[in-house]
Design a protein around this motif. Sequence first.
Motif, PDB file in Angstrom:
ATOM      1  N   LYS A   1       0.834  -1.206   0.000  1.00 53.08           N
ATOM      2  CA  LYS A   1       0.000   0.000   0.000  1.00 53.08           C
ATOM      3  C   LYS A   1       0.868   1.255   0.000  1.00 53.08           C
ATOM      4  CE  LYS A   1      -4.242  -1.883   1.987  1.00 53.08           C
ATOM      5  NZ  LYS A   1      -5.225  -1.850   3.100  1.00 53.08           N
TER       6      LYS A   1
ATOM      7  N   GLY B   1      -0.647  -7.173  -3.156  1.00 50.50           N
ATOM      8  CA  GLY B   1      -1.773  -7.299  -2.260  1.00 50.50           C
ATOM      9  C   GLY B   1      -2.234  -8.741  -2.124  1.00 50.50           C
TER      10      GLY B   1
ATOM     11  N   ASP C   1      -9.123  -7.226  -2.302  1.00 49.06           N
ATOM     12  CA  ASP C   1      -8.975  -5.896  -1.713  1.00 49.06           C
ATOM     13  C   ASP C   1      -9.979  -5.618  -0.610  1.00 49.06           C
ATOM     14  OD1 ASP C   1      -6.855  -5.297  -3.419  1.00 49.06           O
ATOM     15  OD2 ASP C   1      -8.173  -4.503  -4.967  1.00 49.06           O
TER      16      ASP C   1
END
Length: 282
Positions: free
Chosen positions: A10, A127, A145
């Motif tokens: 991130k 991710g 997500d």
Amino acid sequence: METQQEIDYKRIADAIEFLRFNYKKHPKLEEAAEQVNLSPFHFQRMFQSWAGVTPKQFLQYLSVEHAKEMLKETGATLFDTAFETGLSGTGRLHDLFIKVEGMTPGEYKNGGESLNINYSFADSPFGKVIVASTDKGVCHLAFADEGTEPALTQLKTIFPNARYSQLVDMSQQNALFVFSQDWSKLDEIKLHLKGTDFQIKVWEALLSVPAGGLTTYADLAKKAGHVGASRAVGTAIGNNPVAFLIPCHRVIKSTGELGQYHWGAIRKNAIIGWEASRVHTS
């Protein structure tokens, strides 16, 4: 709870977004580091550990000029060679090991009634992902997500009548080795995909675009045997059920602009730059 890899990604994504929007101002390392609440030293070290290159070098791989250069190299000679031989043309093993099997009409229509699907969650450089497989190969890979439960719910909407087990199998492991580039442990990756004949042709054409390479919607339509069907090809790309392995992130506009992506434009920038950095530094 987020893993350290998710937190780091991130931060990387935030830094890439900042650099992309401010590159004309030539932001200094200190400015980029401040955006992600790190000291310049720790930011530089984290970014190079993730990408293998400096933030400045990484940004060069996301430029329109670099994209146009890659289109020339991989949109013509290397692309044609790759499509005919099944090889990447750059020495990358990614495409060599991936083979596609479409689901039968019965499997396609009955919502996976006869399928036993294993699924698991894993961290990737971009991710958390959910990966799922049948006895014939990987059928689904997506970025989780919104968390694990929504990701699993989405999978079950695709195959509502299948039987599910949370279990890591060899098909999933082979798929995940691609993220780490530990190809010494990688056997042939097999995909078992739910799609129309047209969609599968488009996805197979995508597999011929080498890692670090790029193509356009028009070129992909040509390779899939449907000249002029750029809009339909775009729809097929958007319905890609297997993130990263079927590299829809490598399709960009003919102008050299990277464009949008099913899993977010910033992630697309991150993946394209990450692949390019490995091709150019290997």
